[in-house]
Design a protein around this motif. Sequence first.
Motif: not given
Length: 385
Positions: A352-379
């Motif tokens: 949403p902060l990339a230029a095409p989606f924010d009036d042509g203004d690039m507002k996205a800022r580093a760091p850009f993240l890779v996140m992770r989680f451990k799947p749990q049993p699903i009831g």
Amino acid sequence: MTRSRLPASLAASVALSGALLASLLPAASRAADAPALAEVWGRSTIPLGDPAFAADGRLVTSHHPAFATAERVSVFAAPDRLEPYPDAGWNAGPSGPDHFDSVQGMHTDSKGVMWMGDMGERETAVPKVVGWDTKANRLVKTILLPPPATVPASEPQDLAVDETRGLVVLADEATGQGGDGSQGALIVVDIASGKARRVLQGSRGVVPEDRDIVVDGRHLQRLDAKTGKRAPMRVGADGIALDARSEWLYFGPLNGSSVYRIRMADLADASLKPGDLEGRVERYAARPNAGGMMMDADDNLYLTEIEHRAVGVIPAADRCYRRVATSPDMLWPDGLAAGPDGMVYVTVTQLPLAAPFDDGDMKARAPFLVMRFKPQPIGARATCG
């Protein structure tokens, strides 16, 4: 997805950070039906796209075309360091059979071949699929996708690989060159012959619903670089996933309240008339606006919940959507990949902060993240809601 072992340097980081996270999270956060707090695994100085693991356990990522990065595809040499993948030559233009243009969707098959969908958006090039052998480090095949498999608005997004039938299926969101998603479709590619068919164009499940995407209270709009006009963001077929048996293909538009599915046997049958094929599409389950999809071996369908910094799941047992991981740093979770360590990895794009989606203004800022989680049993739940 390959389950190869991580290199020793990364394996140590995986084990340590995973154990630390488990010790810090309160018991309620780790309960089977409570969302986990996703942790940061990697940081990038440049925007990310979709993830996939190479056969040696390294995480490879595309770079979302909306950011027009010089890099097309990279590999995490360390959790905080990227290198061109498979090499610098593939990441340098001009676009062609042996150069990337604008890669998004990626998937590694059981043989270690990473299949990558190239939109061709940067240079208005012919979209293509590239298969790279991550074990032998060599090109397997480049398959061009000219008309009628694609249309001027084509933006082949994510992809799934049916190894049983030798097919790659791409979700075409159809928002390129001012497209509004109404030509959304699936593209079925025969790997052996290189032939491609465009199917289900304009059908339910591949075209966007008239349903705004709202992030942090802002209704997302897209700027058309050619006309300079803005319109509510409407994106067709985006997420796509295939079950472990290659029986059902699941898909849906970015703007949509449902997940749909179709039998791969029907999708692979080129003799079926368009109306007959469309009639075999099933509504599978309710969901929020969502992007990337990933299905595990137990038919649990994971989705990136783009509006609410979360990842959700639709279990086969009850088909009831629920959140499984969240983080305040997960601004537009995009792609999902199952890691060789049993964790689910999520690329965070800040789209949403990339230029095409924010009036042509690039507002996205580093760091850009890779996140992770451990799947749990699903009831299972008696009712959804």
